[in-house]
Design an enzyme around this catalytic site. Structure first.
Site, PDB file in Angstrom:
ATOM      1  N   ASP A 233       0.831  -1.199   0.000  1.00  0.00           N
ATOM      2  CA  ASP A 233       0.000   0.000   0.000  1.00  0.00           C
ATOM      3  C   ASP A 233       0.874   1.261   0.000  1.00  0.00           C
ATOM      4  O   ASP A 233       1.890   1.325   0.713  1.00  0.00           O
ATOM      5  CB  ASP A 233      -0.868  -0.026   1.274  1.00  0.00           C
ATOM      6  CG  ASP A 233      -1.848   1.112   1.342  1.00  0.00           C
ATOM      7  OD1 ASP A 233      -2.723   1.178   0.468  1.00  0.00           O
ATOM      8  OD2 ASP A 233      -1.745   1.937   2.268  1.00  0.00           O
ATOM      9  N   GLU A 293       1.193  -0.545  -5.135  1.00  0.00           N
ATOM     10  CA  GLU A 293       0.238   0.522  -5.425  1.00  0.00           C
ATOM     11  C   GLU A 293       1.067   1.727  -5.843  1.00  0.00           C
ATOM     12  O   GLU A 293       1.468   2.552  -5.013  1.00  0.00           O
ATOM     13  CB  GLU A 293      -0.615   0.868  -4.195  1.00  0.00           C
ATOM     14  CG  GLU A 293      -1.744   1.794  -4.595  1.00  0.00           C
ATOM     15  CD  GLU A 293      -2.309   2.661  -3.483  1.00  0.00           C
ATOM     16  OE1 GLU A 293      -3.344   3.280  -3.698  1.00  0.00           O
ATOM     17  OE2 GLU A 293      -1.691   2.735  -2.399  1.00  0.00           O
TER      18      GLU A 293
HETATM   19  C1  GLC Z   1      -4.214   3.234  -0.428  1.00  0.00           C
HETATM   20  C2  GLC Z   1      -5.466   2.396  -0.356  1.00  0.00           C
HETATM   21  C3  GLC Z   1      -6.596   3.276   0.062  1.00  0.00           C
HETATM   22  C4  GLC Z   1      -6.276   3.833   1.426  1.00  0.00           C
HETATM   23  C5  GLC Z   1      -4.922   4.556   1.421  1.00  0.00           C
HETATM   24  C6  GLC Z   1      -4.431   4.835   2.798  1.00  0.00           C
HETATM   25  O1  GLC Z   1      -4.314   4.225  -1.381  1.00  0.00           O
HETATM   26  O2  GLC Z   1      -5.695   1.762  -1.577  1.00  0.00           O
HETATM   27  O3  GLC Z   1      -7.825   2.602   0.082  1.00  0.00           O
HETATM   28  O4  GLC Z   1      -7.283   4.707   1.833  1.00  0.00           O
HETATM   29  O5  GLC Z   1      -3.929   3.753   0.812  1.00  0.00           O
HETATM   30  O6  GLC Z   1      -3.997   3.669   3.413  1.00  0.00           O
END
Ligand code: GLC
Length: 568
Positions: A233, A293
């Site tokens: 993440d 991500e």
């Molecule tokens: C990432 C996740 C998202 C979350 C953010 C903070 O972007 O995909 O859903 O709110 O991280 O952890």
């Protein structure tokens, strides 16, 4: 009272370690003559655990629910599921605020349920990928509770604490991605802590070696428990400028009413790559995969995430592909050419829990099912690994809240009405026509849209022309057709503004994909002499609706698609 270890309790861990190392070695083997790894042949599927399947009818999905759907996933053609965070959490950001990295939230089950889910997955050839949140914890994590208790607490330096600039003034102008200042004053010690996201998600201090060690060990702990990889993440934001320079201010304000700001000094720091290399080393001990991500603005930045010498993320997601928000062959062509130019294996996504569903983003309101099939046939036949989002295969639509008081996602409340939050794309999976789409007997945490009556697994399974059956056919073909698994990507008819077409070609086997991205019928002629086909003959493998092919000429219906074998 101390107890002497019995023989079984000494032998069992040794046996487990032995079997684990056998399993890990098997995992790391290439699966084909090209040296590809398992994740390059796999189809991934994102599960939002609150919304997938509810085994105990409390309105929120759980791990036993996921276990009960393994045969569905196997039949669909899914090889690995990425489950968004299911660790203990106050659920401010629905799990992305982790309070314990080595346990399961009671709302989702227990570690024993997790082990059963891994075993059930193995039976059905579905691997488990967990979501790892390295950037921040929950403010209820024991590390943070200790950290904020005093300036000399053992975990003080696990987070980022600074004095304000002056009375009532945060240390700098950084803005949280979720609204307001990225700094919150904690009265106990009268210092500010930093949070890129909500105030309840304090950023960890990755410059502290103790943090790094604990986090690396945590991933190893899960690999030993049977996890085949992690989706990492928010990796872009792991580090920030220690000198805390202000960010450049841009014109205008955002949905939260904050000034627009360029996050120049709090993301994409080079140290991120050092951490990724360390995480990768641990992953390699188990043949595991790291998915990122990775929100990048250009291919050069995405390319860096693979690591020089392929020693960082195997699968950084190409979100630039999702930024092509309309059915535009020219834009898709240039994005695919760009990602194919990077030195790693492409990763394609069209929906996830943070962006509105592809059904709505690409749909025109009249031909949404045909367009959903078109998009499925498109990204599932590209060279690279796709990550599906649950419900995409049945044409699930966004179900945005219509009243502020119904919004669950905090950014939807603070940004209303400009920003309605992410509830719409996170509604329960639609299994059948029973109340709540068969997800739960109790009213679910988010409501299902009325379209569940037609768009659900049970109904679509019976309809040969459903979105679901198109996905199943394409996934089955993708798993068995070597040109789709291994083949190079060759763009065709590059000046055609309506029909997106390309070849996938591998050792004499060639597949042609043609997608009519327009609302009128289109006749297309392919000259494949450059590809070694004097007279190409197209033999349909999958078409929707039926498409006619005469020699090298095809006619596609509006939003029609054809996947064909090319022969002389
Ligand atoms: C990432 C996740 C998202 C979350 C953010 C903070 O972007 O995909 O859903 O709110 O991280 O952890």
């Amino acid at each position: 009272m101390p107890r002497r270890s019995s023989l079984p309790s000494l032998i069992l861990p040794l046996l487990l370690t032995f079997f684990y190392s056998l399993f890990a070695a098997a995992q790391a083997k290439p699966v084909d003559a090209e040296g590809h790894q398992w994740w390059q042949h796999a189809v991934f599927y994102e599960v939002y655990p609150r919304s997938f399947a509810d085994s105990n009818d409390d309105g929120v999905g759980d791990l036993n629910g996921i276990s009960s759907k393994m045969s569905y996933l196997q039949e669909l053609g899914v090889d690995a599921i990425w489950i968004t965070p299911c660790y203990p959490s106050p659920q401010i950001d629905f799990g992305y605020d982790v309070a314990d990295y080595r346990n399961i939230d009671p709302m989702y089950g227990t570690l024993a349920d997790f082990d059963r889910m891994v075993a059930e997955g193995r039976k059905h050839h579905v691997r488990i990928i967990l979501d790892f949140v390295p950037n921040h914890t929950s403010d209820q994590h024991p590390w943070f509770l200790d950290s904020k208790s005093s300036r000399t607490a053992p975990h003080r330096d696990w987070y980022i604490w600074r004095d304000g600039k002056g009375p009532g003034q945060p240390p700098n102008n950084w803005i949280s991605g979720f609204g307001g200042s990225a700094w919150t004053l904690d009265p106990t010690t009268n210092q500010y802590y930093y949070h890129f996201f909500y105030a309840q998600q304090p950023d960890l201090n990755w410059r502290n070696p103790a943090v790094e060690k604990e986090m690396l060990d945590t991933t190893r702990w899960w690999y030993k428990r049977g996890v085949s990889g992690f989706r990492l993440d928010a990796v872009d934001t792991l580090f920030e400028d220690p000198a805390l320079h202000d960010n450049p201010v841009l014109p205008g304000t955002n949905a939260q009413g904050d000034p627009n700001i360029e996050n120049k000094n709090n993301q994409y720091f080079p140290e991120v790559h050092q951490v990724l290399q360390k995480l990768r080393k641990v992953a390699d001990e188990s043949g595991a995969v790291l998915i990122g991500e990775t929100w990048t603005a250009n291919i050069a930045d995405l390319d860096r995430y693979y690591g020089q010498g392929d020693n960082e993320l195997q699968m950084p997601m190409d979100f630039m592909f999702t930024s092509v928000d309309k059915l535009s062959p020219p834009e898709f062509r240039s994005q695919i050419a760009a990602v194919n130019g990077a030195h790693g294996w492409p990763v394609f996504v069209i929906s996830n829990h943070d962006i509105p569903r592809s059904y709505n983003r690409y749909g025109d309101g009249k031909n949404n099912d045909a367009i959903a099939k078109l998009m499925g046939a498109f990204y599932l036949t590209l060279r690279g690994t796709p990550i599906m989002y649950y419900g995409e295969e049945i044409g699930m639509e966004n179900n945005d809240p219509t009243r502020k008081e119904d919004v669950k996602d905090p950014i939807g409340r603070t940004g209303w009405p400009q920003e309605k939050g992410r509830d719409g794309e996170r509604t329960p999976m639609q299994w059948n026509t029973a109340p709540n789409a068969g997800f739960s007997k109790k009213d679910p945490w988010l409501p299902v849209p009325p379209s569940y009556q037609t768009h659900n697994v049970a109904t679509e399974s019976k309809d040969p022309n459903s979105v679901l059956n198109l996905y199943k056919k394409v996934l089955a073909l993708r798993h068995t057709n070597q040109a789709l698994l291994e083949g190079s990507y060759i763009a065709l008819n590059e000046d055609d503004p309506n029909v997106m077409s390309y070849l996938r070609s591998y050792r004499g086997k060639t597949v042609l994909v043609a997608l009519n991205m327009s609302a009128s019928p289109k006749k297309t002629i392919f000259n494949l002499s450059q590809q070694g086909f004097g007279r190409a003959n197209l033999k349909s493998l999958i078409a929707s609706p039926e498409a006619s092919a005469k020699g090298n000429e095809i006619t596609l219906e509006p939003f029609g698609l054809l996947i064909a074998e090319v022969t002389q």
